[in-house]
Structure formats: structure tokens, C-alpha cells
Scaffold this motif. Sequence first.
Motif, PDB file in Angstrom:
ATOM      1  N   GLU A   1       0.829  -1.206   0.000  1.00 48.38           N
ATOM      2  CA  GLU A   1       0.000   0.000   0.000  1.00 48.38           C
ATOM      3  C   GLU A   1       0.861   1.253   0.000  1.00 48.38           C
ATOM      4  OE1 GLU A   1      -2.472  -0.454   3.405  1.00 48.38           O
ATOM      5  OE2 GLU A   1      -3.956  -1.747   2.377  1.00 48.38           O
ATOM      6  N   ALA A   2       2.034   1.143   0.635  1.00 50.83           N
ATOM      7  CA  ALA A   2       2.945   2.289   0.640  1.00 50.83           C
ATOM      8  C   ALA A   2       3.438   2.604  -0.775  1.00 50.83           C
ATOM      9  CB  ALA A   2       4.133   2.001   1.563  1.00 50.83           C
ATOM     10  N   ARG A   3       3.435   1.581  -1.659  1.00 51.69           N
ATOM     11  CA  ARG A   3       3.838   1.797  -3.049  1.00 51.69           C
ATOM     12  C   ARG A   3       2.637   2.011  -3.961  1.00 51.69           C
ATOM     13  NH1 ARG A   3       7.345  -2.751  -2.176  1.00 51.69           N
ATOM     14  NH2 ARG A   3       6.275  -3.958  -3.814  1.00 51.69           N
ATOM     15  N   GLY A   4       1.463   2.177  -3.325  1.00 52.55           N
ATOM     16  CA  GLY A   4       0.258   2.472  -4.097  1.00 52.55           C
ATOM     17  C   GLY A   4      -0.421   1.239  -4.670  1.00 52.55           C
ATOM     18  N   VAL A   5      -0.160   0.064  -4.078  1.00 54.35           N
ATOM     19  CA  VAL A   5      -0.775  -1.176  -4.572  1.00 54.35           C
ATOM     20  C   VAL A   5      -1.726  -1.699  -3.498  1.00 54.35           C
ATOM     21  CG1 VAL A   5      -0.385  -3.519  -5.395  1.00 54.35           C
ATOM     22  CG2 VAL A   5       1.282  -1.729  -5.916  1.00 54.35           C
ATOM     23  N   ALA A   6      -3.020  -1.603  -3.763  1.00 59.92           N
ATOM     24  CA  ALA A   6      -4.025  -2.106  -2.831  1.00 59.92           C
ATOM     25  C   ALA A   6      -4.188  -3.607  -3.070  1.00 59.92           C
ATOM     26  CB  ALA A   6      -5.353  -1.394  -3.044  1.00 59.92           C
ATOM     27  N   VAL A   7      -4.071  -4.405  -2.018  1.00 58.33           N
ATOM     28  CA  VAL A   7      -4.089  -5.851  -2.176  1.00 58.33           C
ATOM     29  C   VAL A   7      -4.886  -6.498  -1.051  1.00 58.33           C
ATOM     30  CG1 VAL A   7      -1.922  -6.169  -0.906  1.00 58.33           C
ATOM     31  CG2 VAL A   7      -2.632  -7.874  -2.591  1.00 58.33           C
ATOM     32  N   ASP A   8      -5.571  -7.598  -1.374  1.00 56.95           N
ATOM     33  CA  ASP A   8      -6.386  -8.339  -0.414  1.00 56.95           C
ATOM     34  C   ASP A   8      -5.524  -9.397   0.280  1.00 56.95           C
ATOM     35  OD1 ASP A   8      -9.332  -8.971   0.394  1.00 56.95           O
ATOM     36  OD2 ASP A   8      -8.441 -10.921  -0.080  1.00 56.95           O
ATOM     37  N   PRO A   9      -5.713  -9.659   1.576  1.00 58.87           N
ATOM     38  CA  PRO A   9      -4.925 -10.686   2.279  1.00 58.87           C
ATOM     39  C   PRO A   9      -5.035 -12.068   1.610  1.00 58.87           C
ATOM     40  CG  PRO A   9      -6.084  -9.325   3.864  1.00 58.87           C
ATOM     41  CD  PRO A   9      -6.566  -8.903   2.519  1.00 58.87           C
ATOM     42  N   CYS A  10      -6.215 -12.399   1.080  1.00 55.31           N
ATOM     43  CA  CYS A  10      -6.384 -13.712   0.404  1.00 55.31           C
ATOM     44  C   CYS A  10      -5.475 -13.804  -0.813  1.00 55.31           C
ATOM     45  CB  CYS A  10      -7.835 -13.905  -0.008  1.00 55.31           C
ATOM     46  SG  CYS A  10      -8.952 -14.151   1.394  1.00 55.31           S
ATOM     47  N   LEU A  11      -5.328 -12.716  -1.561  1.00 55.84           N
ATOM     48  CA  LEU A  11      -4.446 -12.709  -2.723  1.00 55.84           C
ATOM     49  C   LEU A  11      -2.997 -12.919  -2.295  1.00 55.84           C
ATOM     50  CD1 LEU A  11      -4.663 -10.502  -5.836  1.00 55.84           C
ATOM     51  CD2 LEU A  11      -2.484 -10.590  -4.610  1.00 55.84           C
ATOM     52  N   ILE A  12      -2.622 -12.314  -1.145  1.00 56.44           N
ATOM     53  CA  ILE A  12      -1.255 -12.490  -0.638  1.00 56.44           C
ATOM     54  C   ILE A  12      -0.989 -13.961  -0.316  1.00 56.44           C
ATOM     55  CG2 ILE A  12       0.320 -11.921   1.255  1.00 56.44           C
ATOM     56  CD1 ILE A  12      -1.091  -9.202   1.406  1.00 56.44           C
ATOM     57  N   LYS A  13      -1.954 -14.618   0.338  1.00 60.29           N
ATOM     58  CA  LYS A  13      -1.784 -16.026   0.713  1.00 60.29           C
ATOM     59  C   LYS A  13      -1.739 -16.940  -0.509  1.00 60.29           C
ATOM     60  CE  LYS A  13      -3.906 -15.513   5.272  1.00 60.29           C
ATOM     61  NZ  LYS A  13      -5.033 -15.884   6.150  1.00 60.29           N
ATOM     62  N   ASP A  14      -2.612 -16.648  -1.499  1.00 58.93           N
ATOM     63  CA  ASP A  14      -2.610 -17.465  -2.717  1.00 58.93           C
ATOM     64  C   ASP A  14      -1.288 -17.350  -3.460  1.00 58.93           C
ATOM     65  OD1 ASP A  14      -5.168 -18.253  -2.164  1.00 58.93           O
ATOM     66  OD2 ASP A  14      -6.121 -16.815  -3.535  1.00 58.93           O
ATOM     67  N   THR A  15      -0.777 -16.138  -3.528  1.00 56.23           N
ATOM     68  CA  THR A  15       0.497 -15.926  -4.213  1.00 56.23           C
ATOM     69  C   THR A  15       1.633 -16.598  -3.442  1.00 56.23           C
ATOM     70  OG1 THR A  15      -0.354 -13.797  -4.957  1.00 56.23           O
ATOM     71  CG2 THR A  15       2.005 -14.174  -5.224  1.00 56.23           C
ATOM     72  N   TRP A  16       1.579 -16.485  -2.092  1.00 55.91           N
ATOM     73  CA  TRP A  16       2.596 -17.113  -1.253  1.00 55.91           C
ATOM     74  C   TRP A  16       2.654 -18.627  -1.481  1.00 55.91           C
ATOM     75  CZ3 TRP A  16       6.793 -16.640   1.595  1.00 55.91           C
ATOM     76  CH2 TRP A  16       7.131 -17.661   2.475  1.00 55.91           C
ATOM     77  N   PHE A  17       1.490 -19.273  -1.612  1.00 55.44           N
ATOM     78  CA  PHE A  17       1.443 -20.731  -1.796  1.00 55.44           C
ATOM     79  C   PHE A  17       2.274 -21.141  -3.001  1.00 55.44           C
ATOM     80  CE2 PHE A  17      -0.418 -24.502  -3.782  1.00 55.44           C
ATOM     81  CZ  PHE A  17      -0.373 -25.413  -2.718  1.00 55.44           C
ATOM     82  N   GLN A  18       2.136 -20.453  -4.125  1.00 54.70           N
ATOM     83  CA  GLN A  18       2.868 -20.808  -5.334  1.00 54.70           C
ATOM     84  C   GLN A  18       4.348 -20.435  -5.240  1.00 54.70           C
ATOM     85  OE1 GLN A  18       1.544 -22.677  -7.557  1.00 54.70           O
ATOM     86  NE2 GLN A  18      -0.585 -22.525  -6.840  1.00 54.70           N
ATOM     87  N   ILE A  19       4.636 -19.268  -4.630  1.00 50.77           N
ATOM     88  CA  ILE A  19       6.034 -18.825  -4.512  1.00 50.77           C
ATOM     89  C   ILE A  19       6.816 -19.765  -3.608  1.00 50.77           C
ATOM     90  CG2 ILE A  19       7.540 -16.943  -3.737  1.00 50.77           C
ATOM     91  CD1 ILE A  19       5.944 -16.421  -6.324  1.00 50.77           C
ATOM     92  N   TYR A  20       6.200 -20.108  -2.451  1.00 51.44           N
ATOM     93  CA  TYR A  20       6.894 -21.004  -1.530  1.00 51.44           C
ATOM     94  C   TYR A  20       7.038 -22.402  -2.129  1.00 51.44           C
ATOM     95  CZ  TYR A  20       8.332 -23.498   2.612  1.00 51.44           C
ATOM     96  OH  TYR A  20       9.042 -24.262   3.500  1.00 51.44           O
ATOM     97  N   ARG A  21       6.008 -22.845  -2.860  1.00 54.24           N
ATOM     98  CA  ARG A  21       6.061 -24.163  -3.482  1.00 54.24           C
ATOM     99  C   ARG A  21       7.232 -24.231  -4.470  1.00 54.24           C
ATOM    100  NH1 ARG A  21       2.157 -28.156  -4.434  1.00 54.24           N
ATOM    101  NH2 ARG A  21       2.465 -29.368  -6.338  1.00 54.24           N
ATOM    102  N   ARG A  22       7.401 -23.191  -5.266  1.00 57.88           N
ATOM    103  CA  ARG A  22       8.518 -23.169  -6.215  1.00 57.88           C
ATOM    104  C   ARG A  22       9.860 -23.193  -5.474  1.00 57.88           C
ATOM    105  NH1 ARG A  22       9.181 -18.113 -10.208  1.00 57.88           N
ATOM    106  NH2 ARG A  22       9.497 -17.091  -8.200  1.00 57.88           N
ATOM    107  N   TYR A  23       9.957 -22.386  -4.415  1.00 55.44           N
ATOM    108  CA  TYR A  23      11.187 -22.338  -3.619  1.00 55.44           C
ATOM    109  C   TYR A  23      11.487 -23.705  -3.007  1.00 55.44           C
ATOM    110  CZ  TYR A  23      14.127 -21.566   0.466  1.00 55.44           C
ATOM    111  OH  TYR A  23      15.114 -21.663   1.422  1.00 55.44           O
ATOM    112  N   PHE A  24      10.428 -24.376  -2.473  1.00 56.14           N
ATOM    113  CA  PHE A  24      10.630 -25.667  -1.821  1.00 56.14           C
ATOM    114  C   PHE A  24      11.072 -26.728  -2.837  1.00 56.14           C
ATOM    115  CE2 PHE A  24       9.124 -29.857  -0.630  1.00 56.14           C
ATOM    116  CZ  PHE A  24       9.690 -30.007   0.627  1.00 56.14           C
ATOM    117  N   LEU A  25      10.445 -26.767  -4.003  1.00 61.70           N
ATOM    118  CA  LEU A  25      10.783 -27.767  -5.014  1.00 61.70           C
ATOM    119  C   LEU A  25      12.215 -27.595  -5.514  1.00 61.70           C
ATOM    120  CD1 LEU A  25       7.429 -27.846  -7.043  1.00 61.70           C
ATOM    121  CD2 LEU A  25       8.313 -29.641  -5.547  1.00 61.70           C
TER     122      LEU A  25
END
Length: 587
Positions: free
Chosen positions: A468-492
Motif C-alpha cells: 500500500e505504501a507503493r500504491g498497490v491495494a491488495v487483499d490478504p487472500c491474494l497475498i496467501k494465494d500468491t505465497w502458496f505458489q512462490i513457496y512451493r517453487r522455492y521448496f521444489l
Amino acid sequence: LAALRHEIEIRMRNSVKEGCTVSTETISLSVKGPGLQRMVLVDLPGVISVILFYWVKFVTWNLLDSYCVLDYIVSKINFVFILDGSVDAERSIVTDLVSQMDPQGKRTIFVLTKVDLAEKNVASPNRIQQIIEGKLFTMKALGYFAVVTGKGNSSESIESIKEYEEEFFQNSKLLKTSMLKAHQVTTKNLSLAVSDCFWKMVRESVEQQADAFKATRFNLETEWKNNYPRLRELDRNELFEKAKNEILDEVISLTQVTPKHWEEMLEKTLWERVSTHVIENIYLPAAQTANSGTFNTTVDIKLKQWTDKQLPNKAVEVAWETLQEEFSRFMTEKKGKEHDDIFDKLKQAVKEETIKRHKWNERAEDSLRVIQHNALEDRSISDKQQWDAAIHFMEETLQSRLKDTESVIEDMVGPNWKKRWLYWVGRTKEQNIHNETKNELEKLIKCNEDHPAYLANDEVTTVRKNLEARGVAVDPCLIKDTWFQIYRRYFLKSALNHCNLCRRGFYYYQRHFVDSELECNDIVLFWRIQRMLAITANTLRQQLTNTEVRRLEKNVKEVLEDFAEDNEKKVMLLTGKRVQLAEDLSK
């Protein structure tokens, strides 16, 4: 004869309503017995010349319709015109009808009955002579006969009627004075004349039909030679037998499939079906635990639950589908130039009906469950070759999952700068938000490479405020969904690096990883899975070759036997111009 006459009278009365005497229904009588001629006698409707007024309320009698029926019948068959000699013959209107139907008299035999009464009552005997010589009427006939049919008593027997007739003509003045010729009297001579006329007609009819059939067959044979010069003329039943032999040969081919081919197919297909469950529900939850002890405990519990509830059933499903696939392949495989597509519909129907009837042995799952459970319990990797095979199996699996994850992330965040520059495409607003969120989450992983699989609530809040400080409004659910894929890639990626480290871990594995920081429990898990797949494939292959293929072959034979007895089914499944032409030739 009296009993027969009585039965006919009962049926005649029953065929009309009460008070009526005329019926439109046909009364047919079949007489069979040794020495009887094979002949059909048709008693035509009598011609009604006067209709009384009171009949109208009971019967609607259309004379024109009667004549049309009469016209049709007598145009097709020989008929015997019977005239009652005891009445005034000149008043008969039937003679005119017969003359119209058979003007040349080629199919008519004239019979004068009750000659005994006529001889007594007629003043001029010459009149009977004129009738028998065919001079009294305009109609023509093949022959003219005079008969006596008894004394008019309904209780007379056939023998007594014959005796009376012979006695009458022996003493008759008509015969003694040569007004009647001997060959023109008695029922016996009439019978011989009718028989001779009948067989003459039959012979002429058969000869005409034979000529027509010859011409038709020549035309059909010519059409066949022009359209199918290299094929035999097989009718539908012959084609079915040929197709039946082909199908049985193709089923027998199942027994010639090599054990190696069966097991490779079974192992590959089974892994395709269960790999998602193994990765998502067993490997990933266990790999994200704190230590090796927890990893092994989690794996053992989940493997036990999987084996008890799902795995045997899934394995049997795979085996049945593999058998269906091979069966279908043999049934539908083109045989090059020898392939005859006229059998395709029949083979498809046999295949579908056989598959519908076939049921896998119900006890297979129970025995398979024990075998799979024992295979997964084993953790003893005996040599380096098996260790390397397990590493290769794990790498292939994780690389496939990593590729899928990369694809999901690319769809989520849009094309990278290279694709945007080369293909002149941009990101959507939603993709930009996902991309900013991805960049922020990657910072978390860089700061803590041992970060757990789930984001804490305060971390979600921190990421949202930073965006939000960079002007990007985001929903907590979107953050969690994105985290799932990012962490999955990192783990694999981390797991693949760990696979590479474990290549030299077989030595430490044999020493139970004593005095070593390297732990390769995930390699052992994949070895256990790989071994279970191989043992399951071997067990299923034995069930296939020893039991199920034979039962399938039996079902195919039963289906073919049922189809062979169902002519409608054969007509429906063996179709086309070639079949119809062969059928016509066969007929």
C-alpha cells in the motif's frame, strides 16, 4: 366329416353378429395328412344378385368391393367354376364374371353339380349336353365336368358319396346315350383334371420366375464384379462368421503381450493416477516438518492410511483400464491392406458389450492390499544402483511439479520483460498486483531461507502495508494465494538441490547417517514408492495374464454367440452397399 362340418358351422355362426348372416371375415381351413395333395383351395364369396331391404340394418355389403376381391384372386390362381345343375343355369350371372376374368378360359374348369337332380327334373336332356360341351354359355374353360355330390344328406360319408356317384353314372341315360363322355364325369376325373391344370400352371410360373431370377442374378453379379472385383460374395451371416474369427484371433493376441509391456504400462499409469496424492498429501506435508523423526512418522502414518483405504482400489481400476486399452487397441488397430472396415461397427459393439459384462475379481483388492502394505514397510535399499534409481525417480517427479508451478506463476504475474519485448504484450492490472506481491514475498524468503510453509498473520499485514505504501491495494487472500505458489517453487528447487547432494549419500545411508549432517529420508520415501509401484505392477500383471484375460475371452465368445442369434443386431452392425449386394445375390 360330420364333426368337421359341425365345427365349421359353429365358427361361421360365431363370426357374425346375432341376426346377421353375412361376414367380411375369411374362414380358412388347413387339411394335412398322408397322401393329400399340397394345394391351396380358395372358396370365393358367392355373388349376391338381390339384397333384401331388412338386411341393410345388419350388413353393409358392397358388391363392387366383392368383385374387386374376386378379380384380384382369380387373376392370380386357377379356379373351379361350380354351377348347380338343379337350378336354371341360364340365370347365373357368375358366368359373365368368369368370362371377364379369364376370357380365354386358360385357368378355368367348369363343374356342373347335382347332375342326378338335373336328369330327373330337366325336360330336355340336351340342355345338360350343351352345358358340358360349353355351348350354352359364352364363357370358355379348360374342361367341363359333371359330378354328383351325394343325396344331400349332411350325415353322408365320403365313401357313400363316391359309391352313390359311381352307381348313378353307371346307370345314367346321359352316359349311355353318349350325351356325356366318360372322362367328363365323376369327381375322380375332375380331381385329375384340376391336378393337371394346377401343376401346368406351377411349371409355367416357376419357369418364368427362373428366367427372371437368372436375369436379376446376372445383373447383380455384374455389379459385384465392377465394384468389388477382388472380394468374395459373402452375405451377412458369412461376414459375421469371418468377423467372429478375426475378433477371437485379436482376443488371443492379448495372451501374447509380453510381461514387460504389461508391467511398464501398469506402473506408468498407476503412478500417473497416484502421483498427485503422494506429492500433495504425503511428501510435502512430511518434508515441511521439523526433523527426520517427524518426517518418517508422518510418512508411515499417511502411507498406512493410503494403503488401507485408496491404493488397492485405485490399482485395480488402473489394471482394468489398462486391459480395456489393450483390448481396444487390438480390436480397432488397422491391419494394413488386409483391414476390412466393414467389420468396424461390429467390433466396436462387441468391445463395448464385453467391457460392460466383464467384472474384475472382487478378491483382488484384499490380496493386493497386503502386498502393497508389505512393500511400503520395507526401507532397506540394498545397493547403490537402487539408490541412484530412487534419486532419478524423485528428480523427475519434482521437476515435473516445478514446471507446473512455474506455469501457474507465469499465468498469475503475466509475461516477463523478455516476452513483453519480443511479443509486444503487456500485463493486466491484476497481473501487475500479483507481480508486486510476488516480489515482496520473495524478499521474505531471502531473509529467512528456513521459513515455514505458512505465512503468519503479522507477516501478511506487513506485506500488505508495504504494498500500500507503493500504491498497490491488495487483499490478504491474494497475498496467501500468491505465497502458496512462490513457496512451493522455492521448496521444489530446494528439494532438487537436496537430491543432488544425496547422490553421495548411499554410504551414509548404510551407516544410518551417523556422524553426518546429510539426511536423505525423502530419497528413501521415493524408493519405497517406486518399489511398491513395481511390485503392484507385477502382481496386477499376473492377475491379468492368469485370470482376467481368459475371463475376457470367455465374455467375448458369449457376446458373439448372442449376436449370432440376433438377426436384427447383425443387420444393424453389418451394413453398406457391399453387404446388401451380397445378400441379394445369396437370395
